[in-house]
Design a protein around this motif. Structure first.
Motif, short mmCIF file in Angstrom:
data_model
loop_
_atom_site.label_atom_id
_atom_site.label_comp_id
_atom_site.label_asym_id
_atom_site.label_seq_id
_atom_site.Cartn_x
_atom_site.Cartn_y
_atom_site.Cartn_z
N LEU A 163 0.71 -1.08 0.06
CA LEU A 163 0.02 -0.16 0.03
C LEU A 163 0.84 1.27 0.02
O LEU A 163 1.84 1.37 0.79
CB LEU A 163 -0.85 0.08 1.17
N VAL A 164 0.58 2.24 -0.81
CA VAL A 164 1.23 3.41 -1.07
C VAL A 164 0.30 4.62 -0.68
O VAL A 164 -0.29 5.24 -1.62
CB VAL A 164 2.09 3.70 -2.37
N PRO A 165 0.31 4.95 0.39
CA PRO A 165 -0.60 6.27 0.73
C PRO A 165 0.31 7.49 0.31
O PRO A 165 1.11 7.70 0.86
CB PRO A 165 -0.71 6.55 2.28
N ALA A 166 -0.26 8.21 -0.69
CA ALA A 166 0.45 9.13 -1.55
C ALA A 166 -0.25 10.46 -1.55
O ALA A 166 -0.05 11.41 -2.42
CB ALA A 166 1.12 8.80 -2.85
N ALA A 167 -1.24 10.75 -0.49
CA ALA A 167 -2.28 11.88 -0.67
C ALA A 167 -2.24 12.63 0.60
O ALA A 167 -1.53 13.81 0.72
CB ALA A 167 -3.54 11.44 -1.27
N VAL A 168 -3.15 12.22 1.48
CA VAL A 168 -3.09 13.16 2.69
C VAL A 168 -2.82 12.33 3.67
O VAL A 168 -2.42 11.24 3.94
CB VAL A 168 -4.70 13.21 2.66
N SER A 169 -2.58 13.39 4.86
CA SER A 169 -1.93 12.76 6.31
C SER A 169 -3.17 12.19 6.77
O SER A 169 -4.29 12.31 6.71
CB SER A 169 -1.67 13.99 6.92
N TYR A 170 -2.66 11.45 7.84
CA TYR A 170 -3.70 10.74 8.78
C TYR A 170 -4.88 9.64 8.09
O TYR A 170 -5.88 9.55 8.47
CB TYR A 170 -4.37 11.70 9.62
N ALA A 171 -4.17 9.18 7.00
CA ALA A 171 -5.30 8.23 6.20
C ALA A 171 -5.35 6.93 6.99
O ALA A 171 -6.49 6.29 6.37
CB ALA A 171 -4.64 7.99 4.79
N VAL A 172 -4.37 6.44 7.63
CA VAL A 172 -4.74 5.15 8.07
C VAL A 172 -4.68 5.37 9.83
O VAL A 172 -3.81 5.84 10.17
CB VAL A 172 -3.53 4.21 7.88
N ASN A 173 -5.95 4.81 10.38
CA ASN A 173 -6.17 5.13 11.78
C ASN A 173 -6.53 3.95 12.54
O ASN A 173 -6.59 2.87 11.81
CB ASN A 173 -7.17 6.31 11.93
N THR A 174 -6.87 4.17 13.65
CA THR A 174 -7.09 3.02 14.32
C THR A 174 -8.50 2.22 14.04
O THR A 174 -8.85 1.11 14.00
CB THR A 174 -7.20 3.37 15.91
N GLY A 175 -9.09 3.07 13.29
CA GLY A 175 -10.49 2.69 12.99
C GLY A 175 -10.64 2.00 11.79
O GLY A 175 -11.53 1.19 11.32
N ASN A 176 -9.63 2.14 11.09
CA ASN A 176 -9.63 1.59 9.65
C ASN A 176 -8.32 0.43 9.26
O ASN A 176 -8.18 -0.10 8.30
CB ASN A 176 -9.83 2.71 8.30
N GLN A 177 -7.27 0.52 10.13
CA GLN A 177 -6.20 -0.33 10.07
C GLN A 177 -6.49 -1.89 9.82
O GLN A 177 -5.62 -2.47 9.02
CB GLN A 177 -5.16 -0.03 11.24
N HIS A 178 -7.40 -2.33 10.51
CA HIS A 178 -7.73 -3.63 10.43
C HIS A 178 -8.33 -4.07 8.92
O HIS A 178 -8.07 -5.31 8.69
CB HIS A 178 -9.00 -3.82 11.20
N ARG A 179 -8.51 -3.12 8.17
CA ARG A 179 -8.92 -3.41 6.65
C ARG A 179 -7.84 -3.81 5.86
O ARG A 179 -7.68 -4.48 4.81
CB ARG A 179 -9.57 -2.18 6.14
N VAL A 180 -6.57 -3.32 6.28
CA VAL A 180 -5.30 -3.52 5.63
C VAL A 180 -4.74 -4.88 5.55
O VAL A 180 -4.66 -5.58 6.58
CB VAL A 180 -4.12 -2.69 6.30
#
Length: 392
Positions: A269-286
């Motif tokens: 996964l390459v987050p290349a746009a905004v800050s704070y894209a991966v948080n405790t509420g969505n990290q389980h989807r990775v």
């Protein structure tokens, strides 16, 4: 963590919008850090980015090179860059910050801004250049400025070299991690958030290295194809903000919700746009094995702890996206010339060595790559301060 050296807030007298400047530290009296423009930008965000710039500079310290690391800084404006008033706000911000840019803050493009817009606004604000504070440190200012001007004029396949070097560095970070893990390039799947300057260039280099880009997200949503997207076609169909014209999609390309990139069936996964894209509420989807931070601060600390516990490796922004900043200085100080092949080769070599060093230290110490990068910086900052001083 010590407090930053300088922390300023500015309010635009016309629109009421706010802007910020944070200087984390000076080295030889100068700091380096880009200027971002986005709705919701905060002083805390800019402070964290300035600290990150200090780290990026220190990580590229090479006592044998011409480029001598500067201190870290960052600027930010709380405004949507698509707003009709955005450019005038930018000019007024730069006019207000002119004494700092002339004296000790070198800046350039960052999220929401391109270098040509920064240059045009800087000239309108009465500045000689957005990096003029570094000129007194150059051995031959005229030759150095000509070298950088020539480098910015170079295009590769119709894309400016300045837009490509950062993505080259991100892609090499991915490739170095795969090589270290014994994972082949061909067919390794990648999902990206963002197809702007950094994300687009990263996608370009990864696809040409044989990886399969299976998902890309922009402001309109996620474009996905399990068999691999046509990266060149998507790049050709994007606007100046990285938004893809959906009429360019192929029959097998699917349009999904904006956050679908996060859960894509991909190794990287390459987050290349905004800050704070991966948080405790969505990290389980990775489900990916690696998250490679092309954007600044895309993974929140608490989420990174949970990801590490699941075996997901996060390659930190202070390493991964440091290539653009370093390329500016490698070129200006004369470590490389105004040549695309030389720039890419130097970037690849430098980024691969840095990633290998960070991952080796993380493995040796049983830590995360981010902790390893912080440890390397902690070793280098006293050496830089001893040799060059914090302020002079």
């Amino acid at each position: 963590m010590s407090a930053p050296l300088i922390s300023l807030s500015w309010t635009d007298h016309v629109t009421g919008r706010q802007g910020f400047l944070v200087v984390d530290r000076l080295v030889r009296g100068v700091s380096s850090g880009g200027l971002r423009m986005r709705a919701g930008c905060t002083l805390d965000e800019v402070t964290g980015l300035a600290r990150g710039m200090t780290m990026k500079e220190a990580l590229h310290y090479n006592p044998e090179g011409h480029y001598i690391p500067l201190g870290g800084a960052k600027g930010g404006i709380d405004c949507d860059p698509r707003d009709p008033e955005a450019y005038d706000v930018l000019v007024r911000y730069l006019r207000a910050m002119r004494p700092h840019i002339e004296s000790f803050w070198t800046t350039g493009e960052d999220l929401g801004l391109t270098q040509d817009i920064v240059d045009r606004a800087a000239a309108e604000a009465g500045l000689l250049s957005s990096v003029q504070a570094v000129y007194p440190l150059l051995d031959n200012e005229k030759a150095a400025r000509r070298r950088l001007t020539d480098a910015f004029a170079i295009e590769v396949d119709g894309i400016g070299l300045d837009e490509l070097v950062g993505g080259c560095g991100v892609a090499e970070s991915v490739l170095a991690a795969l090589d270290r893990a014994g994972v082949g390039h061909r067919g390794t799947r990648v999902s990206l958030q963002g197809l702007g300057t950094m994300g687009g260039a990263t996608a370009r280099f990864l696809s040409r290295a044989g990886l399969s880009v299976v998902a890309v997200a922009d402001v309109l949503g996620t474009i996905a194809n399990e068999q691999g997207l046509d990266v060149d076609a998507l790049l050709a169909a994007r606007d100046t903000h990285g938004t893809v014209d959906r009429s360019a999609l192929r029959p097998g390309d699917r349009q999904l919700p904006a956050d679908a990139w996060l859960a894509a069936d991909a190794e990287v996964l390459v987050p290349a746009a905004v800050s704070y894209a991966v948080n405790t509420g969505n990290q389980h989807r990775v489900t990916a094995r690696w998250i490679v931070e092309a954007a600044n601060m895309p993974v929140l600390p608490d989420a990174e702890v949970l990801l590490a516990a699941r075996g997901v490796i996060v390659l930190p922004d202070v390493v991964v996206n440091s290539g653009t900043n370093a390329w500016w200085w490698w070129t200006l100080f004369g470590d490389i010339g105004a040549d695309a092949d030389e720039a890419f080769a130097y970037t690849r070599r430098s980024m691969r060595a840095l990633i290998d060093q960070v991952l080796a230290r993380a493995e040796a110490e049983g830590s995360t790559p981010r902790a390893a990068a912080h440890a390397i910086v902690a070793d280098r900052l006293p050496v830089i301060a001893e040799r060059y001083g914090w302020y002079r």
